[in-house]
Design a protein around this motif. Structure first.
Motif: not given
Length: 48
Positions: A20, A28-30, A32-33
């Motif tokens: 990505c 946020s990374r969270e 996105h994950d």
């Protein structure tokens, strides 16, 4: 955002690699994950 997906056959199934780039500010990374996890689950369900 650009998402590059690659699939590779492995002895236990398929390895999915996702790169990505240029993820927008504020995601946020969270989050996105979690989105990627959901997309992979949907793909798995579609292929079963």
């Amino acid at each position: 955002m650009t998402m590059t997906w690659s699939l590779a056959e492995v002895p236990t199934g398929t390895r999915v690699t996702i790169i990505c780039e240029n993820v927008p500010y504020g995601i946020s990374r969270e989050d996105h994950d979690e989105g990627l996890k959901s997309a992979l689950e949907n793909l798995a369900n579609h292929l079963e």
